[in-house]
Design an enzyme around this catalytic site. Sequence first.
Site, PDB file in Angstrom:
ATOM      1  CG  ASN A   9      96.242  93.609 103.383  1.00 37.10           C
ATOM      2  OD1 ASN A   9      96.192  94.752 102.935  1.00 37.10           O
ATOM      3  ND2 ASN A   9      95.264  93.077 104.103  1.00 37.10           N
ATOM      4  CE  LYS A  11      95.662  94.051 107.545  1.00 40.88           C
ATOM      5  NZ  LYS A  11      95.111  93.432 108.733  1.00 40.88           N
ATOM      6  CG  HIS A  95      90.981  91.831 104.525  1.00 41.85           C
ATOM      7  ND1 HIS A  95      90.692  92.287 105.791  1.00 41.85           N
ATOM      8  CD2 HIS A  95      92.222  91.298 104.596  1.00 41.85           C
ATOM      9  CE1 HIS A  95      91.725  92.044 106.582  1.00 41.85           C
ATOM     10  NE2 HIS A  95      92.666  91.445 105.882  1.00 41.85           N
ATOM     11  CD  GLU A  97      91.672  94.584 108.524  1.00 37.41           C
ATOM     12  OE1 GLU A  97      92.158  95.203 107.565  1.00 37.41           O
ATOM     13  OE2 GLU A  97      92.364  93.934 109.348  1.00 37.41           O
ATOM     14  CD  GLU A 167      93.802  87.330 105.575  1.00 40.71           C
ATOM     15  OE1 GLU A 167      95.030  87.480 105.567  1.00 40.71           O
ATOM     16  OE2 GLU A 167      93.014  88.293 105.585  1.00 40.71           O
ATOM     17  N   GLY A 173      95.947  90.546 113.022  1.00 42.57           N
ATOM     18  CA  GLY A 173      96.428  91.686 113.801  1.00 42.57           C
ATOM     19  C   GLY A 173      96.420  91.464 115.303  1.00 42.57           C
ATOM     20  CB  SER A 213      99.254  86.761 113.855  1.00 40.84           C
ATOM     21  OG  SER A 213      98.353  87.723 114.369  1.00 40.84           O
ATOM     22  N   GLY A 235     100.681  92.994 109.135  1.00 45.65           N
ATOM     23  CA  GLY A 235     101.654  93.758 109.919  1.00 45.65           C
ATOM     24  C   GLY A 235     103.119  93.507 109.555  1.00 45.65           C
TER      25      GLY A 235
HETATM   26  P1  PGA Z   1      98.137  90.419 110.043  1.00 46.45           P
HETATM   27  O1  PGA Z   1      97.037  90.707 108.924  1.00 46.45           O
HETATM   28  O2  PGA Z   1      99.264  89.673 109.386  1.00 46.45           O
HETATM   29  O3  PGA Z   1      98.558  91.774 110.548  1.00 46.45           O
HETATM   30  O4  PGA Z   1      97.480  89.596 111.099  1.00 46.45           O
HETATM   31  C1  PGA Z   1      96.751  89.790 107.898  1.00 46.45           C
HETATM   32  C2  PGA Z   1      95.695  90.326 106.985  1.00 46.45           C
HETATM   33  O5  PGA Z   1      94.791  91.050 107.447  1.00 46.45           O
HETATM   34  O6  PGA Z   1      95.713  90.058 105.766  1.00 46.45           O
END
Ligand code: PGA
Length: 255
Positions: A9, A11, A95, A97, A167, A173, A213, A235
């Site tokens: 992803n 983003k 998601h 976010e 998640e 993140g 993460s 990330g």
């Molecule tokens: P992250 O994000 O690996 O940066 O923690 C995962 C996601 O939001 O799908």
Amino acid sequence: MRKMIIAGNWKMYKTIPDALNLIRTLKPKLIGEKEVEVIICPPFNALSPLAEILVDSPIKLGAQNMHWEEEGAFTGEISGKMLLTSRVSHVILGHSERRKFFCEDDEIINRKVRKALETGLIPILCIGESLEEREANQTLKVLENQLLQGLSGIEIKDPARLIIAYEPVWAIGTGRNATPAQAQEAHLFIRDLLNRRYETEIANNINILYGGSVKPANALELLRQPDVDGSLVGGASLKAEDFFQIIQAGKEVCN
Ligand code: PGA
């Protein structure tokens, strides 16, 4: 048998040239890849340029969102039908976010999941608890609500048409991933919920990905959990080498 899936992803990162650069590095490493299903979810405007260079590659493309209508006066939105013309096969929905910054609730997410399925796209439905909810022992309740409402009224005939991503919001993140035991506990709970909702044959074959993460250093132990069928990587999917190492960890678990 559930297939191992590693999805990236991106983003709101990477311009088209940056996106092409990463894929040019990753694509040759994954020629003929069959064990692990790799899905890249770049920003919308990179989908078509990436689709062009991925025609002869097993790497699949996913979008990060879509609208629940096919077309209409919805300024700034994109529909599943439009995504299909960019060779998109998957779409991330719900998601955290999107839930947090764009006020998406379970009802909106449910409409999107329905439309994605109707359009022929595979939804990657994200669910997960916040830190507050975990500390208040609400994790399982939150997962149950988000999953059952997200899938409300939806029948699944083919388990390959739906992917769930667990998640935990506190792990996204932050560099603080769920422990393998925490991930397995949540995934097993989700599996049980799916079993209540669908026939065993279907429920046991739906992929449940872990996200939050995930990086090369922790991927293997997370992916080794029996109900962790892959991961949704944020990330660490922005660097070809890190993402490739996570795919390698997935391969190791398959063998
Ligand atoms: P992250 O994000 O690996 O940066 O923690 C995962 C996601 O939001 O799908």
